[in-house]
Write an enzyme that holds these catalytic residues in place. Structure first.
Site, PDB file in Angstrom:
ATOM      1  N   HIS A   1     -59.566 -59.214 -40.941  1.00  0.00           N
ATOM      2  CA  HIS A   1     -60.715 -58.307 -40.779  1.00  0.00           C
ATOM      3  C   HIS A   1     -61.090 -57.695 -42.121  1.00  0.00           C
ATOM      4  CE1 HIS A   1     -58.485 -54.418 -40.930  1.00  0.00           C
ATOM      5  NE2 HIS A   1     -57.533 -55.038 -40.255  1.00  0.00           N
TER       6      HIS A   1
ATOM      7  N   GLU B   1     -62.447 -54.078 -36.801  1.00  0.00           N
ATOM      8  CA  GLU B   1     -61.111 -54.124 -36.191  1.00  0.00           C
ATOM      9  C   GLU B   1     -60.520 -52.733 -36.028  1.00  0.00           C
ATOM     10  OE1 GLU B   1     -56.702 -54.490 -36.018  1.00  0.00           O
ATOM     11  OE2 GLU B   1     -57.888 -53.470 -37.532  1.00  0.00           O
ATOM     12  N   GLU B   2     -60.784 -51.873 -37.018  1.00  0.00           N
ATOM     13  CA  GLU B   2     -60.172 -50.532 -37.006  1.00  0.00           C
ATOM     14  C   GLU B   2     -60.798 -49.629 -35.941  1.00  0.00           C
ATOM     15  OE1 GLU B   2     -57.569 -50.133 -38.589  1.00  0.00           O
ATOM     16  OE2 GLU B   2     -57.590 -51.311 -40.426  1.00  0.00           O
TER      17      GLU B   2
ATOM     18  N   ASP C   1     -63.107 -54.747 -42.426  1.00  0.00           N
ATOM     19  CA  ASP C   1     -63.331 -53.300 -42.424  1.00  0.00           C
ATOM     20  C   ASP C   1     -62.034 -52.552 -42.734  1.00  0.00           C
ATOM     21  OD1 ASP C   1     -62.465 -54.339 -39.874  1.00  0.00           O
ATOM     22  OD2 ASP C   1     -62.657 -52.313 -39.098  1.00  0.00           O
TER      23      ASP C   1
HETATM   24 ZN   LIG Z   1     -55.525 -54.310 -40.225  1.00  0.00          ZN
END
Ligand SMILES: [Zn+2]
Length: 229
Positions: A18, A85-86, A20
């Site tokens: 990911h 993702e976060e 982000d």
């Molecule tokens: Zn991560």
């Protein structure tokens, strides 16, 4: 990025990372988005570890192999960089896996984010560690801060912190004693505590957020008892 395999009908391989990052604070030595590299080669930047460190390894591995003239494998390989993702992946992988485009990729195996390695070794492990956001609202007797009030939220908070630290210490000891890695144990950390409105009033409510990252060896309810009793 896709590298078509010599047998493209076989289920493909996805190498995922990911792009982000979590938010930044104001106390960075170098600007968190500058990607500053110092004289020792240390890179300062939000996401340098989580998880561009892995995304760049995917790219570097292919660059090295391409330079050696190895440019195709039996299976098709997809190198995927996703956002969000976060924040739960709703507009990232979570949404993408429901799409027709994703189904067409015919992915049979995926290698995604794991624990960072501090050595020159790429650790691969299987199994799914589950991230659990534990939100606890502690209520207790309120009253003036000049009295000995019983059954306060603060007393309960002390127990919660004690139980959390006990669980955390046990897991850490288990890891150290058996030469395990973070991948093998469950971590638990108190990361946010909110409560109180006035300096002279005992708080009626305290909110605690913990992050539990690990395996469900125990039922969620028994885990709840473990930290709250
Ligand atoms: Zn991560």
């Amino acid at each position: 990025m896709t590298i078509i395999g010599s047998l493209p009908d076989l289920p493909s391989i996805m190498l995922y990372s990911h792009m982000d990052t979590v938010q930044t604070s104001s106390d960075w030595t170098h600007h968190p988005y500058s990607g500053y590299k110092d004289e020792n080669g240390t890179i300062y930047g939000r996401g340098a570890q989580d998880m561009k460190s892995l995304g760049i390894q995917h790219m570097e591995a292919f660059r090295n192999l391409f330079e050696q003239g190895i440019k195709q494998w039996k299976r098709t390989i997809h190198i995927v960089f996703a956002p969000d993702e976060e924040t739960g992946s709703e507009n990232g992988m979570k949404g993408f896996v429901k799409s027709e485009e994703f189904k067409k990729l015919n992915i049979g195996f995926s290698l995604d984010e794991g624990g960072p390695s501090q050595k020159d070794i790429y650790d691969v492990y299987y199994g799914e560690k589950v991230t659990w956001f534990v939100n606890v609202t502690i209520t207790g007797s309120a009253g003036h801060g000049s009295k000995f009030i019983k059954n306060t939220a603060l007393e309960k908070l002390e127990r919660l912190l004690y139980n959390t630290r006990k669980f955390r210490n046990e897991q850490e000891a288990l890891m150290n004693k058996n030469n395990l890695t973070l991948a093998d144990v469950t971590t638990l950390n108190v990361n946010i505590i909110n409560g109180g409105v006035l300096v002279n009033i005992l708080p009626e409510k305290i909110h605690v957020c913990e992050l539990r990252n690990g395996y469900f060896r125990e039922e969620p309810l028994s885990f709840q008892r473990l930290i709250c009793d």
